[in-house]
Motif scaffolding. Sequence first.
Motif, short mmCIF file in Angstrom:
data_model
loop_
_atom_site.label_atom_id
_atom_site.label_comp_id
_atom_site.label_asym_id
_atom_site.label_seq_id
_atom_site.Cartn_x
_atom_site.Cartn_y
_atom_site.Cartn_z
N CYS A 171 0.83 -1.21 0.00
CA CYS A 171 0.00 0.00 0.00
C CYS A 171 0.87 1.26 0.00
N GLY A 175 -5.82 -0.32 -1.51
CA GLY A 175 -6.70 -1.47 -1.32
C GLY A 175 -6.59 -2.49 -2.43
N PHE A 183 -6.52 -7.53 2.07
CA PHE A 183 -7.70 -6.66 2.18
C PHE A 183 -7.74 -5.93 3.53
N ASP A 237 -7.92 4.40 -3.84
CA ASP A 237 -8.01 3.00 -3.45
C ASP A 237 -6.98 2.09 -4.12
N PHE A 289 -8.29 0.11 2.60
CA PHE A 289 -8.98 0.59 1.41
C PHE A 289 -9.10 2.11 1.48
#
Length: 89
Positions: free
Chosen positions: A27, A65, A71, A62, A74
């Motif tokens: 991320c 995400g 997961f 996003d 997000f």
Amino acid sequence: MTNSSTEKKGKGTIFVKAEICKGCSFCIDFCPTKAIGFSNEFNQKGYHYPVLVYEEKCTGCDLCGLYCPDFAIFGVRYKDLEERQLKQA
């Protein structure tokens, strides 16, 4: 020196499930605006989890995400959040 009332707010934000995160950094690595960084704290698994370091840079795109294999994060645009809240009211 920046006045807090004139600080520019970003277009979006992130939501993180810290207890799920394994600290892979996807991320952070794929954030196009470099708005995300690691927390100084650890989750229950012993990993640093992501936090929004530069709120003014987040667009809510996003990508964080989309790249998260677990997961655990997000992103969402503020306008989408507002629309969702209006529909629920």
